[in-house]
Enzyme design. Structure first.
Site, mmCIF file in Angstrom:
data_model
loop_
_atom_site.group_PDB
_atom_site.id
_atom_site.type_symbol
_atom_site.label_atom_id
_atom_site.label_comp_id
_atom_site.label_asym_id
_atom_site.label_seq_id
_atom_site.Cartn_x
_atom_site.Cartn_y
_atom_site.Cartn_z
ATOM 1 N N ASP A 84 15.672 -87.269 60.569
ATOM 2 C CA ASP A 84 16.164 -88.486 59.923
ATOM 3 C C ASP A 84 17.429 -88.166 59.134
ATOM 4 O O ASP A 84 17.669 -87.016 58.749
ATOM 5 C CB ASP A 84 15.103 -89.105 59.013
ATOM 6 C CG ASP A 84 14.598 -88.155 57.937
ATOM 7 O OD1 ASP A 84 14.509 -86.932 58.196
ATOM 8 O OD2 ASP A 84 14.273 -88.620 56.826
ATOM 9 N N GLU A 150 11.889 -86.888 56.090
ATOM 10 C CA GLU A 150 12.204 -85.912 55.048
ATOM 11 C C GLU A 150 13.107 -86.507 53.976
ATOM 12 O O GLU A 150 12.934 -86.210 52.787
ATOM 13 C CB GLU A 150 12.873 -84.681 55.676
ATOM 14 C CG GLU A 150 13.030 -83.491 54.725
ATOM 15 C CD GLU A 150 14.304 -83.524 53.882
ATOM 16 O OE1 GLU A 150 14.414 -82.724 52.939
ATOM 17 O OE2 GLU A 150 15.191 -84.358 54.175
#
Length: 443
Positions: A84, A150
């Site tokens: 991400d 994350e």
């Protein structure tokens, strides 16, 4: 265990030979937008690349993490990179399209190039190099993970994989950007909420009420003192710098390595019947960075023990995270991300240093960019991160050793005009291929 002679020159040559493939793979990932909880297209693209280069197994788990294994040996060694990215912020600050990116002879630009799509790219090709050169054996197998969320909640993906999918490698390499260095730890962090109550009344006669914002103002001043004060007897509230002192912290040596803890107020909230009324509640969020020797319990208690927090009956709690992933799965956790540090003489630290030094010597390899060469030359080969990583769950909560080595630069993370360097992709792929051999050689 079979004795394997490591041909480091062949590994370097193979990594250089895959530079164009890695660059193309990274540029594909940049074009697939995927902030936290939206990483599905990136996960599928990584799985496709794993299958193309010959992974023995590749799959996407129920949370949406993509995983691939190369080899069938008994010791599992993992390479983790989150897939991400943060958003782009103000588009006017970008000199190029952050999702189209660009490429020069030495550089790749685009959102996520340093933070941290390059890590999974180099990991996939590091595993391929092991297979190409015939180094896979009964001693180890390589797990490459492209993990989700994350940026939203560092480590949540690994809490899920460890606790629900029983993924427990012998150790993990975090491929977050390390500016050409080897990183063996980071400060932890936690997200704290402080709340106080008041009594509302009409703003024309504030003496009839009890203003919660004024109560919080007292607490805010003391939070600032906690961050700024020295640790001597000249102050009532001793500063967080005290944890660097043997007198207050048995883990002071590692605290000095990682750096002192900090606290800052990041948000403020209130309730009031109107703009013409006294506020009847006030709350703040605190960003607390923790060094070695600090725990979530100690951090909560130090806020609760502030004189004004006691005086105003403040409630001090920790936030929780439970946002659904791109697959719809929620894995709730406290917003506590523990400090972790692996000893400088740990066998994992030694193995990574051995792999790196046999390939590239004892200095950080820098791209042909004067600023980067100067910056890296001034830093030791083995150091630590400033920011937080998935290691907070892997080692911080579950005790699985973590070491850091990844392409890109920390100061590119979350910045406009983000770039990484082709040299870093090559360097990391070579080190990732050599590391399992160096590690199992020592066992």
């Amino acid at each position: 265990m079979s004795e394997v002679k490591i041909d480091f020159e062949a590994i370097k040559e193979a990594a250089k030979g895959y530079e164009k493939d890695m660059v193309a793979f990274l540029r594909d990932l940049v074009k697939l937008k995927g902030e936290s909880c939206e990483e599905g297209d990136k996960a599928k693209r990584i799985k496709e690349e794993m299958e193309k280069v010959g992974f023995d197994k590749a799959w996407i788990d129920k949370q949406g993490n993509v995983l691939g294994e190369m080899g069938t040996g008994k010791t599992q060694i993992a390479f983790d990179g989150h897939i991400d990215t943060v958003g782009i912020g103000n588009r006017d600050n970008w000199e190029f399209d952050p999702y189209e990116g660009f490429e020069t002879e030495d550089t790749i630009g685009g959102r996520g190039t340093s933070d941290q799509l390059g890590g999974p790219v180099s990991s996939v090709y590091g595993a391929k190099i092991l297979k190409d050169l015939g180094y896979l054996n009964d001693d180890f197998r390589v797990l490459v993970t492209g993990t989700v969320q994350e940026e939203d909640c560092d480590g949540n993906c690994w809490l899920y994989m460890i606790e629900q999918e029983n993924i427990r490698p012998e150790f993990v390499v975090s491929t977050e950007p390390t500016d050409g260095g080897i990183y063996r730890g980071q400060r932890g962090r936690m997200e704290i909420r402080v709340e106080v109550d008041g009594v509302s009344c009409h703003g024309s006669a504030p003496e009839r009420g009890d203003n919660a914002i004024y109560k919080m103002a007292d607490i805010l001043k003391e939070v600032e003192q906690l961050n700024e004060n020295p640790a001597d007897d000249s102050v009532e509230i001793k500063g967080l710098v005290k944890m660097l002192d043997e007198k207050y912290n048995p883990e002071y040596k590692e605290a000095q390595f990682l750096g002192r803890g900090t606290v800052t107020t990041s948000q403020i909230f209130y309730t009031s019947p109107s703009r013409c009324a006294v506020a009847d509640s006030c709350a703040i969020s605190l960003d607390r960075r923790m060094t070695a020797g600090e725990t979530w319990e100690s951090c909560i208690q130090e806020i609760a023990d502030l004189p004004s927090a006691k005086k105003h009956n403040a409630r001090v709690t920790m936030y929780k995270y439970s946002r659904p992933s791109w697959t719809g799965l929620s894995y709730e956790q406290d917003c506590y991300f523990p400090t972790w540090v692996i000893p400088e003489d740990h066998k994992v630290t030694r193995a990574l240093e051995d792999a790196y030094k046999n390939l590239y010597g004892d200095k950080r390899i820098a791209p042909p960019v004067e600023k980067e060469q100067k910056k890296r030359a001034e830093r030791p080969l083995t150091d630590k991160w400033t920011f937080s990583t998935n290691g907070v769950a892997i080692m911080g909560r579950h005790g699985i050793p973590v070491i850091g080595f990844g392409p890109g630069a920390e100061d590119q993370a979350h910045a406009p005009n983000e770039v990484t360097w082709k040299q870093d992709l090559v360097t990391c792929a070579a080190v990732y291929a050599a590391l399992p051999l160096s590690y199992t050689k020592e066992k």
